[in-house]
Scaffold this motif. Structure first.
Motif, PDB file in Angstrom:
ATOM      1  N   ASP A  12       0.842  -1.190   0.000  1.00 22.53           N
ATOM      2  CA  ASP A  12       0.000   0.000   0.000  1.00 22.53           C
ATOM      3  C   ASP A  12       0.882   1.246   0.000  1.00 22.53           C
TER       4      ASP A  12
ATOM      5  N   ASN B 191     -14.028  -7.065   9.243  1.00 24.30           N
ATOM      6  CA  ASN B 191     -13.976  -5.595   9.327  1.00 24.30           C
ATOM      7  C   ASN B 191     -12.672  -5.051   8.770  1.00 24.30           C
TER       8      ASN B 191
ATOM      9  N   THR C  86     -10.766  -6.597   6.642  1.00 18.26           N
ATOM     10  CA  THR C  86     -10.804  -6.897   5.202  1.00 18.26           C
ATOM     11  C   THR C  86     -11.569  -5.825   4.445  1.00 18.26           C
ATOM     12  N   ARG C  87     -12.729  -5.434   4.963  1.00 23.63           N
ATOM     13  CA  ARG C  87     -13.530  -4.388   4.301  1.00 23.63           C
ATOM     14  C   ARG C  87     -12.768  -3.069   4.231  1.00 23.63           C
ATOM     15  N   ARG C  88     -12.134  -2.696   5.331  1.00 24.77           N
ATOM     16  CA  ARG C  88     -11.377  -1.433   5.348  1.00 24.77           C
ATOM     17  C   ARG C  88     -10.245  -1.462   4.333  1.00 24.77           C
ATOM     18  N   GLN C  89      -9.582  -2.609   4.254  1.00 22.78           N
ATOM     19  CA  GLN C  89      -8.455  -2.728   3.335  1.00 22.78           C
ATOM     20  C   GLN C  89      -8.928  -2.637   1.885  1.00 22.78           C
ATOM     21  N   ILE C  90     -10.018  -3.301   1.565  1.00 19.99           N
ATOM     22  CA  ILE C  90     -10.517  -3.312   0.191  1.00 19.99           C
ATOM     23  C   ILE C  90     -11.053  -1.940  -0.214  1.00 19.99           C
ATOM     24  N   GLU C  91     -11.648  -1.211   0.722  1.00 20.39           N
ATOM     25  CA  GLU C  91     -12.184   0.123   0.422  1.00 20.39           C
ATOM     26  C   GLU C  91     -11.102   1.095  -0.034  1.00 20.39           C
ATOM     27  N   LYS C  92      -9.869   0.835   0.332  1.00 18.27           N
ATOM     28  CA  LYS C  92      -8.756   1.718  -0.043  1.00 18.27           C
ATOM     29  C   LYS C  92      -8.312   1.497  -1.490  1.00 18.27           C
TER      30      LYS C  92
ATOM     31  N   ASP D  37      -8.349   0.957  -5.583  1.00 15.23           N
ATOM     32  CA  ASP D  37      -9.041   1.352  -6.809  1.00 15.23           C
ATOM     33  C   ASP D  37      -9.508   0.117  -7.568  1.00 15.23           C
TER      34      ASP D  37
ATOM     35  N   TYR E 278     -17.974 -11.932  -0.731  1.00 15.91           N
ATOM     36  CA  TYR E 278     -17.346 -11.494  -1.983  1.00 15.91           C
ATOM     37  C   TYR E 278     -17.564 -12.576  -3.044  1.00 15.91           C
TER      38      TYR E 278
END
Length: 448
Positions: A50, A121, A123-129, A131, A162
């Motif tokens: 990242d 939770n 996982t969701r935060r990581q994926i939201e970052k 593109d 997912y």
């Protein structure tokens, strides 16, 4: 990709893998122009890392899950690397001294249930970052309780949330002569879950990795980190950028595991050379290495002869006189890395041969990917991701061992106390036995 590391093995392997990625990025002997190397580095960082922190280190795009602190504490505090694990991505819960008692049921029913919300939770935060999000790479062992049990719980939940995203699992199978007394139960229960929820599961057998370290890398004092290095290099060679910029995890799944009945694969690579010998070893032409990989798909009438053949170095005078048949392959993906030029170009006709594939396979059974940039400063490195009939061999071994224990009701009480019933075992046995039989029934054809 988002990497999720489960248990001691998964976290140690993940650390070795990302360390190899970092080493590859720093390689000076790339064999390509500055511009090509820059593009390769950009694509690599985009895949594994990242943002860059204030100290110029990259944060790994990885989530670490364990029920013991020892390994997580060690690798998360490492400060000598050019990358680091973000503390918010580390999930550790210790009950009764930590661990999952080397028990799939404890990991799946108890720790998996308690950790699942926290993992999802993060996982969701990581994926939201991101593109773009290709999918998941899961790393685990099937022997213990956390990797197998928590990993099995999470692959179910990830698939549920997912639905359209790719899930690729790397599953390390235990030594058949035993690490944990209930490892065979753990392995069968794990494989049964992953074959239905993951899109592709890449299997690594500890015994074969150990033999590679001792015989080919000449490491007589092989330890777990040495074995993890070999597995990490295999994964690195598959997932690092190739000349086909659009090739990704989805493409790999499509090419390797398009048939719903055959979702397992193994990886074979060449050449294996001790680091201390790299500069002294002759580099053969591409056709020698490709022929060596083709030989690795042979099934000898003598298992000893076959084993010895696979553990020999690639040679221009490889013996092809022994009596053999070929493993019937659902699919093969060959990744070659290094210069292909002049009279020494990559020719893949040996892996296109009809005798390698069953007649019913009308899909594209063979894919070749190339990258001129050297990997880990090696002049040439070839990796074959193969989905073939011999996968029934390890599945059959663990099935037999687990069934023999089950018939005697051995250790079943250890699972029942955490909510795993006999029906769970019988369903897992049925699922894995059907898979093993499907692979075993793939048509074999004689070698030429």
């Amino acid at each position: 990709m988002l990497t999720i590391q489960f248990g001691q093995c998964g976290n140690q392997l993940g650390y070795n893998l990302l360390s190899k990625v970092s080493t590859d990025l720093k390689g000076s002997n790339t064999g390509v122009s500055h511009g090509s190397n820059y593009e390769y580095a950009e694509n690599t960082i985009e895949k594994w890392f990242d943002e860059i922190a204030a100290d110029d280190r990259c944060s790994a795009r990885a989530i670490l899950v364990d029920t013991e602190e020892k390994v997580l504490s060690k690798i998360s505090k490492e400060t000598t690397t050019s990358w680091f694990y973000r503390s918010s991505n580390i999930i550790c819960q210790c009950n009764n001294g930590g661990g999952s008692a080397n028990n799939w049921a404890y990991g799946y029913c108890i720790n998996g249930k308690q950790l699942s919300n926290a993992i999802l939770n993060v996982t969701r935060r990581q994926i939201e970052k991101l593109d773009r999000f290709q999918g998941f790479l899961l790393l685990l062992s099937s022997a213990g309780g956390t990797g197998s049990g928590v990993g099995s719980r999470m692959v179910e939940l990830l698939r549920e949330e997912y639905i359209t995203k790719t899930i690729i699992a790397t599953i390390v199978l235990p030594f058949t002569f035993g690490e944990v007394c209930i490892q065979n139960y753990n392995t069968i229960l794990t494989l049964a879950k992953f074959c239905s929820k993951a899109d592709l599961s890449v299997l690594f057998e500890n015994e074969k990795i150990y033999a590679t370290c001792v015989k080919l890398l000449q490491n007589s004092s092989t330890a777990l980190h040495d074995m993890n290095d070999v597995i990490a290099e295999n994964l690195l060679a598959v997932f690092q950028p190739t000349n086909n910029a659009r090739y990704n995890a989805n493409s790999l799944v499509y090419d390797v595991a398009a048939h719903p009945n055959f979702k397992f694969a193994t990886i074979k690579s060449t050449p294996y050379i001790p680091v201390t010998s790299l500069q002294y070893e002759p580099t053969h032409k591409w056709d020698v290495y490709i022929r060596h990989l083709e030989h690795a798909l042979q099934v000898s009438k003598s298992q000893t002869e076959l084993t010895n053949s696979r553990l020999k170095k690639a040679s221009a005078s490889m013996n092809s006189n022994m009596s053999f048949t070929y493993s019937s392959c659902v699919s093969n993906v060959l990744v070659t890395r290094g210069k292909s030029i002049g009279e020494d170009i990559v020719m893949t006709r040996d892996l296109h041969k009809k005798h390698l594939y069953p007649d019913w396979n009308t899909l594209r059974p063979f894919t070749h990917l190339h990258q001129e940039r050297r990997i880990l400063n090696r002049n040439k490195f070839l990796t074959l991701v193969t989905n073939n009939s011999e996968i029934h061999q390890p599945l059959g071994i663990y099935l037999d061992k687990a069934w023999n224990s089950y018939k005697c009701a051995a250790f079943l009480h250890q699972y029942k106390q955490f909510g795993c019933e006999e029906d769970d075992f019988l369903q897992a046995f049925a699922v894995v036995e059907n898979i093993a039989q499907e692979y075993k029934n793939l048509k074999r054809q004689n070698g030429n």
